[in-house]
Design a protein around this motif. Structure first.
Motif, PDB file in Angstrom:
ATOM      1  N   ASP A 469       0.837  -1.192   0.000  1.00 41.06           N
ATOM      2  CA  ASP A 469       0.000   0.000   0.000  1.00 41.06           C
ATOM      3  C   ASP A 469       0.873   1.245   0.000  1.00 41.06           C
ATOM      4  O   ASP A 469       2.000   1.227   0.524  1.00 41.06           O
ATOM      5  N   LEU A 470       0.349   2.328  -0.554  1.00 38.21           N
ATOM      6  CA  LEU A 470       0.984   3.635  -0.481  1.00 38.21           C
ATOM      7  C   LEU A 470       0.145   4.543   0.401  1.00 38.21           C
ATOM      8  O   LEU A 470      -1.081   4.420   0.466  1.00 38.21           O
ATOM      9  N   LEU A 471       0.813   5.473   1.081  1.00 38.11           N
ATOM     10  CA  LEU A 471       0.140   6.384   1.997  1.00 38.11           C
ATOM     11  C   LEU A 471      -0.324   7.628   1.248  1.00 38.11           C
ATOM     12  O   LEU A 471       0.475   8.293   0.573  1.00 38.11           O
ATOM     13  N   CYS A 472      -1.600   7.943   1.360  1.00 34.69           N
ATOM     14  CA  CYS A 472      -2.130   9.165   0.735  1.00 34.69           C
ATOM     15  C   CYS A 472      -1.505  10.373   1.432  1.00 34.69           C
ATOM     16  O   CYS A 472      -1.580  10.483   2.671  1.00 34.69           O
ATOM     17  N   PRO A 473      -0.871  11.285   0.700  1.00 35.56           N
ATOM     18  CA  PRO A 473      -0.167  12.407   1.328  1.00 35.56           C
ATOM     19  C   PRO A 473      -1.082  13.499   1.878  1.00 35.56           C
ATOM     20  O   PRO A 473      -0.583  14.439   2.501  1.00 35.56           O
ATOM     21  N   GLU A 474      -2.380  13.367   1.670  1.00 30.85           N
ATOM     22  CA  GLU A 474      -3.305  14.395   2.158  1.00 30.85           C
ATOM     23  C   GLU A 474      -4.212  13.906   3.269  1.00 30.85           C
ATOM     24  O   GLU A 474      -4.458  14.619   4.241  1.00 30.85           O
ATOM     25  N   TYR A 476      -3.784  10.648   4.687  1.00 30.38           N
ATOM     26  CA  TYR A 476      -3.015   9.667   5.464  1.00 30.38           C
ATOM     27  C   TYR A 476      -3.778   8.363   5.682  1.00 30.38           C
ATOM     28  O   TYR A 476      -3.804   7.803   6.784  1.00 30.38           O
ATOM     29  N   VAL A 477      -4.408   7.890   4.621  1.00 36.54           N
ATOM     30  CA  VAL A 477      -5.000   6.554   4.614  1.00 36.54           C
ATOM     31  C   VAL A 477      -4.190   5.715   3.630  1.00 36.54           C
ATOM     32  O   VAL A 477      -3.566   6.239   2.703  1.00 36.54           O
ATOM     33  N   TRP A 478      -4.211   4.388   3.837  1.00 38.60           N
ATOM     34  CA  TRP A 478      -3.445   3.488   2.987  1.00 38.60           C
ATOM     35  C   TRP A 478      -4.294   3.039   1.802  1.00 38.60           C
ATOM     36  O   TRP A 478      -5.451   2.664   1.964  1.00 38.60           O
ATOM     37  N   VAL A 479      -3.679   3.065   0.622  1.00 38.34           N
ATOM     38  CA  VAL A 479      -4.370   2.701  -0.607  1.00 38.34           C
ATOM     39  C   VAL A 479      -3.540   1.633  -1.330  1.00 38.34           C
ATOM     40  O   VAL A 479      -2.320   1.791  -1.470  1.00 38.34           O
ATOM     41  N   PRO A 480      -4.152   0.521  -1.786  1.00 36.67           N
ATOM     42  CA  PRO A 480      -3.395  -0.505  -2.510  1.00 36.67           C
ATOM     43  C   PRO A 480      -2.621   0.103  -3.681  1.00 36.67           C
ATOM     44  O   PRO A 480      -3.150   0.953  -4.401  1.00 36.67           O
ATOM     45  N   ILE A 481      -1.384  -0.330  -3.842  1.00 32.97           N
ATOM     46  CA  ILE A 481      -0.514   0.289  -4.838  1.00 32.97           C
ATOM     47  C   ILE A 481      -1.074   0.162  -6.253  1.00 32.97           C
ATOM     48  O   ILE A 481      -0.864   1.043  -7.098  1.00 32.97           O
ATOM     49  N   GLU A 482      -1.821  -0.911  -6.528  1.00 34.19           N
ATOM     50  CA  GLU A 482      -2.399  -1.077  -7.862  1.00 34.19           C
ATOM     51  C   GLU A 482      -3.348   0.067  -8.213  1.00 34.19           C
ATOM     52  O   GLU A 482      -3.468   0.453  -9.374  1.00 34.19           O
ATOM     53  N   CYS A 494       0.270  12.945  -6.248  1.00 31.55           N
ATOM     54  CA  CYS A 494      -1.119  12.490  -6.337  1.00 31.55           C
ATOM     55  C   CYS A 494      -1.742  12.379  -4.955  1.00 31.55           C
ATOM     56  O   CYS A 494      -1.078  12.007  -3.974  1.00 31.55           O
ATOM     57  N   ARG A 495      -3.011  12.672  -4.906  1.00 37.25           N
ATOM     58  CA  ARG A 495      -3.836  12.353  -3.747  1.00 37.25           C
ATOM     59  C   ARG A 495      -4.480  11.010  -4.064  1.00 37.25           C
ATOM     60  O   ARG A 495      -5.269  10.885  -5.002  1.00 37.25           O
ATOM     61  N   PHE A 496      -4.167   9.976  -3.295  1.00 36.12           N
ATOM     62  CA  PHE A 496      -4.638   8.631  -3.604  1.00 36.12           C
ATOM     63  C   PHE A 496      -6.074   8.390  -3.137  1.00 36.12           C
ATOM     64  O   PHE A 496      -6.773   7.547  -3.700  1.00 36.12           O
ATOM     65  N   ASP A 504      -7.972  14.654   6.621  1.00 34.61           N
ATOM     66  CA  ASP A 504      -7.064  14.054   7.587  1.00 34.61           C
ATOM     67  C   ASP A 504      -7.794  13.939   8.925  1.00 34.61           C
ATOM     68  O   ASP A 504      -8.107  14.950   9.562  1.00 34.61           O
ATOM     69  N   GLU A 505      -8.074  12.730   9.361  1.00 39.50           N
ATOM     70  CA  GLU A 505      -8.843  12.523  10.588  1.00 39.50           C
ATOM     71  C   GLU A 505      -8.069  12.962  11.838  1.00 39.50           C
ATOM     72  O   GLU A 505      -8.679  13.239  12.877  1.00 39.50           O
TER      73      GLU A 505
END
Length: 561
Positions: A469-474, A476-482, A494-496, A504-505
């Motif tokens: 997973d990659l971390l959304c830079p805005e 901060y949730v994890w998103v599958p790299i695909e 990118c904002r994932f 951001d919670e």
């Protein structure tokens, strides 16, 4: 205070980004930018929360790239070890190690490691002089005298084991080595009749396992021609020789590929030892000199660092980053200049200077050691994972063990063993180690690999360890790299998170609750700001709060002079 009941709080100095500096990835002279802080001390939970917001550490310097401004955005990447299955290339590396341990077999020709000579690096922001300056100005804890003495001594390896040292023996059997597996250069000239097996005239797609089975089948056919149609046409393979198809198609677990038994007359023995580096355990101190010698050779041979490398007649700001190629190429040269300075000005012994820098970046850590009853046997904190081959260290992985993950920091190895692809091998061992720790500590279930840089071909290899997973830079949730890769093909930043309403919670909503350490007193920011008239101070504190998040801002102490 209640939120420090478990021990000392984290204490940090924050340094907002002021300048752009040279990027080691795209070579942009003024393209890279980050914010950083110097950690006097840090709890493992605070660091876990920080890396889940895009921070990383090198030594005691903790930094966060300014993602929407830096030329090569660095996205935090984590692998999910519980679902991990090694790829074909990973299995080749494990098999190569197996053959070497079992028979001493060394691959022929050029065996270039995958671009993972520093599998688990950190990219540190700032320049080399800044880190040294901060180390002095911030009045940080230094290595103890007994650790320094261990560097000066010849460092005889201690055979006495501490209770929490982890030792993983590597005993392999020569699994199917005696079956005579053909190499890629072997050509099979016998073409079977239609309907009697795979077409051997098309070798590129054949798996080695299938080739072995085919050779056994042909041998059996020659020995028992009469039973050929009865045994193979009906079931495809003789039941007495091969397991059921469903069972044979089930992939082997990573542990099955790593921890196989060696034959009694094996050529080599490999052990992996996990020793605490901060505070340094007795095993760490006893092997520090040998570990340092491996690192020194790694820098000189792998990265071709030489004190005699000519320099350009210009001033450059270079990221202090063991992951950064610009920093790697000049690291030894910087050391050489630093050593000359220390010898000429302070009369320090030349070899001692290099050891000091080595310990500063790869041995010292702000993480406080914690050993809760429900945690892993070795506890939480910073460790060195040492690879011992026949009684000597050939590689060292620097790792942090945190409440939710094993976080890789750096790897260095003896260049004489480059043919074993130790970068890839160590990453697979660390994934297996994470799975092992998860058995006792269920929440510890991720393997953090540092930063993924899609715009840099040399850094994209980390995406090969899946699922990840990659971390959304805005948000901060994890998103599958695909799901992230299509966006990264179109834009570096990118904002994932695809939900436009998501925020951001853990964003800073109550900055007045931020904790400040000022004049030996702890106070909330609402009290501290009453005595401050400098508007830049307020801007820096509020920026710090937004970057670390509300939870960490309330737990950590922000040191202000």
């Amino acid at each position: 205070m209640a939120f420090w009941a478990g021990g000392s709080p984290s204490i940090v100095d924050y340094f907002p980004s002021e300048d752009f500096y040279r990027c080691g990835y795209c070579k942009n002279e003024l393209g890279s930018r980050s914010n950083g802080m110097w950690a006097h001390s840090m709890t493992v939970q605070d660091y876990q929360d920080l890396i889940d917001r895009g921070w990383r550490r090198s030594g005691k310097y903790v930094y966060k790239p300014v993602m929407n401004q830096t030329c090569c955005p660095q996205y935090t990447i984590r692998c999910r070890p519980l679902q991990f299955q090694p790829s074909k290339s990973h299995k080749k590396v494990l098999k190569k190690m197996l053959k070497f341990l079992a028979k001493g077999e060394i691959p022929k020709g050029s065996c270039k490691d995958e671009p993972m000579d520093s599998t688990v690096d950190d990219a540190v922001v700032g320049d080399f002089a800044l880190i040294n300056k901060l180390d002095i100005q911030c009045d940080l804890k230094t290595l103890s005298d007994d650790l320094k003495e261990s560097l000066e001594s010849e460092g005889k390896n201690s055979k006495k084991e501490e209770p929490h040292e982890l030792l993983q023996s590597q005993d392999f059997v020569g699994e199917k080595l005696a079956s005579g597996e053909p190499s890629h250069s072997v050509k099979v000239h016998t073409v079977p009749k239609p309907g009697k097996g795979a077409d051997l005239s098309k070798p590129p797609c054949r798996k080695a396992k299938e080739i072995r089975k085919e050779r056994k089948r042909l041998k059996l056919m020659q020995q028992n021609p009469a039973g050929e149609h009865e045994g193979f046409q009906a079931q495809g393979q003789p039941p007495s020789l091969f397991p059921a198809k469903a069972k044979s198609n089930q992939p082997k677990a990573l542990e099955d590929l790593i921890f196989e038994s060696l034959p009694e007359n094996a050529s080599h023995k490999l052990e992996v030892r996990v020793v605490r580096s901060s505070p340094p355990s007795s095993q760490f101190k006893a092997t520090l000199l040998e570990s340092y010698q491996v690192y020194k050779r790694y820098q000189m041979v792998i990265h071709k660092n030489s004190p005699d490398t000519p320099t350009e007649s210009q001033v450059r700001l270079v990221p202090v980053s063991f992951e950064d190629p610009e920093f790697k190429s000049s690291f030894s040269q910087s050391f050489s200049l630093y050593v000359k300075y220390q010898v000429a000005i302070h009369q320090d012994p030349p070899d001692e200077c290099g050891k000091t820098e080595f310990t500063r970046f790869l041995c010292t850590s702000p993480l406080e050691a914690e050993t809760p009853p429900n945690g892993p046997d070795c506890g939480y904190g910073s460790f060195h994972q040492q690879y011992w081959l026949d009684g000597k260290i050939i590689a060292v992985g620097v790792i942090d063990i945190l409440p939710n993950c094993v976080s890789s920091v750096y790897l260095y190895y003896d260049p004489d063993y480059s043919f074993l692809s130790l970068g890839v091998y160590s990453a697979l061992r660390e994934i297996a180690f994470t799975r092992q720790l998860h058995e006792k500590t269920s929440q510890l279930s991720y393997y953090y690999m540092g930063f993924y840089i899609h715009s840099c071909p040399k850094m994209k290899y980390k995406g090969q360890y899946r699922p990840s997973d990659l971390l959304c830079p805005e948000t901060y949730v994890w998103v599958p790299i695909e799901q992230c890769l299509p966006s990264l093909e179109n834009s570096k930043y990118c904002r994932f998170n695809q939900d436009p309403e998501a925020v951001d919670e853990d964003r800073s909503t109550e900055p007045d609750r931020l904790q400040v350490f000022h004049k030996r007193a702890i106070m909330p920011y609402r009290v501290y700001k009453k005595h401050q008239k400098d508007p830049s101070e307020e801007a820096a504190v509020l920026q710090y709060a937004s970057l670390v998040g509300q939870k960490c801002s309330e737990r950590m102490l922000l040191f202000r002079n």
